[in-house]
Design a protein around this motif. Structure first.
Motif, PDB file in Angstrom:
ATOM      1  N   SER A  71       0.879  -1.164   0.000  1.00  0.00           N
ATOM      2  CA  SER A  71       0.000   0.000   0.000  1.00  0.00           C
ATOM      3  C   SER A  71       0.919   1.216   0.000  1.00  0.00           C
ATOM      4  O   SER A  71       1.593   1.494   0.992  1.00  0.00           O
ATOM      5  CB  SER A  71      -0.895   0.001   1.242  1.00  0.00           C
ATOM      6  N   THR A  72       0.957   1.941  -1.127  1.00  0.00           N
ATOM      7  CA  THR A  72       1.954   2.990  -1.343  1.00  0.00           C
ATOM      8  C   THR A  72       1.277   4.350  -1.441  1.00  0.00           C
ATOM      9  O   THR A  72       0.408   4.557  -2.285  1.00  0.00           O
ATOM     10  CB  THR A  72       2.753   2.727  -2.636  1.00  0.00           C
ATOM     11  N   VAL A  73       1.693   5.272  -0.578  1.00  0.00           N
ATOM     12  CA  VAL A  73       1.146   6.624  -0.612  1.00  0.00           C
ATOM     13  C   VAL A  73       2.056   7.489  -1.482  1.00  0.00           C
ATOM     14  O   VAL A  73       3.274   7.494  -1.317  1.00  0.00           O
ATOM     15  CB  VAL A  73       1.009   7.213   0.810  1.00  0.00           C
ATOM     16  N   PHE A  74       1.457   8.177  -2.448  1.00  0.00           N
ATOM     17  CA  PHE A  74       2.194   9.057  -3.353  1.00  0.00           C
ATOM     18  C   PHE A  74       2.132  10.487  -2.802  1.00  0.00           C
ATOM     19  O   PHE A  74       1.053  11.000  -2.509  1.00  0.00           O
ATOM     20  CB  PHE A  74       1.562   9.038  -4.751  1.00  0.00           C
ATOM     21  N   VAL A  75       3.296  11.126  -2.677  1.00  0.00           N
ATOM     22  CA  VAL A  75       3.355  12.507  -2.197  1.00  0.00           C
ATOM     23  C   VAL A  75       4.260  13.297  -3.129  1.00  0.00           C
ATOM     24  O   VAL A  75       5.139  12.749  -3.797  1.00  0.00           O
ATOM     25  CB  VAL A  75       3.893  12.593  -0.751  1.00  0.00           C
ATOM     26  N   GLY A  76       4.026  14.608  -3.178  1.00  0.00           N
ATOM     27  CA  GLY A  76       4.871  15.444  -4.011  1.00  0.00           C
ATOM     28  C   GLY A  76       4.335  16.854  -4.116  1.00  0.00           C
ATOM     29  O   GLY A  76       3.153  17.111  -3.878  1.00  0.00           O
ATOM     30  N   HIS A  77       5.221  17.765  -4.458  1.00  0.00           N
ATOM     31  CA  HIS A  77       4.884  19.163  -4.669  1.00  0.00           C
ATOM     32  C   HIS A  77       3.949  19.268  -5.865  1.00  0.00           C
ATOM     33  O   HIS A  77       4.018  18.480  -6.809  1.00  0.00           O
ATOM     34  CB  HIS A  77       6.178  19.944  -4.921  1.00  0.00           C
ATOM     35  N   SER A  78       3.084  20.257  -5.852  1.00  0.00           N
ATOM     36  CA  SER A  78       2.167  20.475  -6.974  1.00  0.00           C
ATOM     37  C   SER A  78       2.961  20.744  -8.260  1.00  0.00           C
ATOM     38  O   SER A  78       3.948  21.477  -8.255  1.00  0.00           O
ATOM     39  CB  SER A  78       1.254  21.674  -6.685  1.00  0.00           C
ATOM     40  N   GLY A  79       2.527  20.127  -9.347  1.00  0.00           N
ATOM     41  CA  GLY A  79       3.132  20.371 -10.648  1.00  0.00           C
ATOM     42  C   GLY A  79       4.291  19.474 -11.020  1.00  0.00           C
ATOM     43  O   GLY A  79       4.899  19.652 -12.081  1.00  0.00           O
ATOM     44  N   VAL A  80       4.618  18.476 -10.167  1.00  0.00           N
ATOM     45  CA  VAL A  80       5.772  17.621 -10.458  1.00  0.00           C
ATOM     46  C   VAL A  80       5.411  16.433 -11.343  1.00  0.00           C
ATOM     47  O   VAL A  80       6.284  15.673 -11.753  1.00  0.00           O
ATOM     48  CB  VAL A  80       6.432  17.111  -9.152  1.00  0.00           C
TER      49      VAL A  80
END
Length: 347
Positions: A213-222
């Motif tokens: 179960s993998t949560v994706f995170v990141g800055h907007s626009g990447v």
């Protein structure tokens, strides 16, 4: 002494027995309040896929022939308990999944992990993001917008604090060489993927998702939503662009949702989150970060009480081990990585 006379019989007063008193019915016909709650032994276990205006999408019968998605509301006793995407919950009521039906969430199964953030580093109040994830895929662009190593460090700290394995994907490598940026993470046990226009490593990343179960995170626009749509066809996650003046991406994914990744070799879960520009660590326990570096944690047992383990810490066993050659080159690189992550608490 009794006020009854010798010739009086108790039976003469049976009509005044308390048990025969007739009480007036409760006009509201409601039962007295009680702290005892029903056991709900018939409750079914489901996975929270998402939430929208107080209604939860819950997957029941996962991987069974009767798998279905139901709409649920939380029980009154859970109104102060955060229920988030990824939670395993106990559901009662109409769990058929038919249109127009509504079930009720009456309990939360013990969580295996909890990814949290705070508003800033001085805020001790946690914001729960996702439950039961065992991996975090950090998405960052090589350019447009420029990569922010400090933000990635904060993601890494949050993952290590929650006991979640971090992964990293660098997008838009056709626009810039990410080598210098990636050197920032030397010494950290971090799997890295690179992606360019027309060369998205969907199969490689997908293989890492199977069974997790993998949560994706990141800055907007990447390009996080673009990646999610490539991995989960039909996901329909909105994609945006980067403002040419500010260099900032526009928030496109406004909610956290669980999406099933399906491949010939297996399945997994992708948990997509809205893009964030800050990630407060006020709730994080520094000891959890050190514990993620097993061999360094053993050496740190000889540190004085309250040691920060930073480069300027006096009598730090880790710094002494690095100075006298006890640590190998790889060990020194991991120490630098640890100290960099610990320094994120300072700003």
């Amino acid at each position: 002494m009794s006020w009854l006379g010798d010739d009086d019989e108790d039976s003469d007063f049976e009509e005044f027995d308390e048990s025969s008193i007739r009480s007036r019915p409760n006009p509201k016909a409601n039962r007295p309040r009680t702290k005892r709650r029903p056991a709900h032994e018939d409750a079914e276990i489901g996975r929270i896929l998402g939430v929208d205006r107080g209604r939860y999408s819950v997957l029941i019968g996962e991987d069974r022939a009767d798998e279905r998605t139901v709409t649920s509301a939380r029980a009154r006793e859970l109104r102060r308990t955060p229920i988030v995407t990824g939670d395993r919950v106990r559901v009662v009521g109409d769990t058929s999944g038919d249109e127009g039906t509504l079930s009720r969430i009456v309990g939360i199964v013990d969580r295996t992990s909890l990814l949290r953030r705070s508003a800033d580093d001085t805020d001790q109040v946690e914001r729960v993001i996702v439950a039961n994830a065992d991996q975090m895929l950090i998405v960052v662009a090589a350019a447009d917008p420029e990569p922010r190593a400090r933000l990635v460090d904060r993601y890494l700290v949050a993952a290590l604090d929650a006991g979640i394995r971090p992964l990293l994907v660098v997008t838009k490598t056709d626009l810039a060489d990410p080598s210098d940026f990636l050197s920032h993470f030397d010494g950290l046990d971090l799997t890295v993927f690179t992606s360019a226009r027309g060369q998205m490593p969907v199969d490689e990343i997908g293989a890492a998702l199977i069974g997790h179960s993998t949560v994706f995170v990141g800055h907007s626009g990447v390009g996080k939503s673009t990646l999610v749509n490539a991995l989960v066809p039909g996901a329909g996650r909105a994609t945006g662009h980067v403002n040419e003046v500010t260099g900032r991406g526009r928030h496109t994914s406004s909610s956290t949702v669980s999406l099933r990744y399906v491949a010939d070799t297996g399945r997994g879960w992708v948990i997509d989150t809205p893009g964030v520009r800050s990630f407060g660590l006020g709730h994080v326990d520094r000891a959890n970060i050190l514990a993620a570096y097993t061999e360094l944690a053993e050496i740190a047992e000889d540190c004085p009480r309250g040691c920060t383990h930073l480069p300027d810490a006096e009598d730090c066993a880790l710094n002494l081990a690095a100075a006298d050659g006890t640590l190998s080159e790889a060990g020194r690189a991991r120490l630098e990585s640890l100290q960099r992550l610990l320094e994120t608490f300072g700003g």
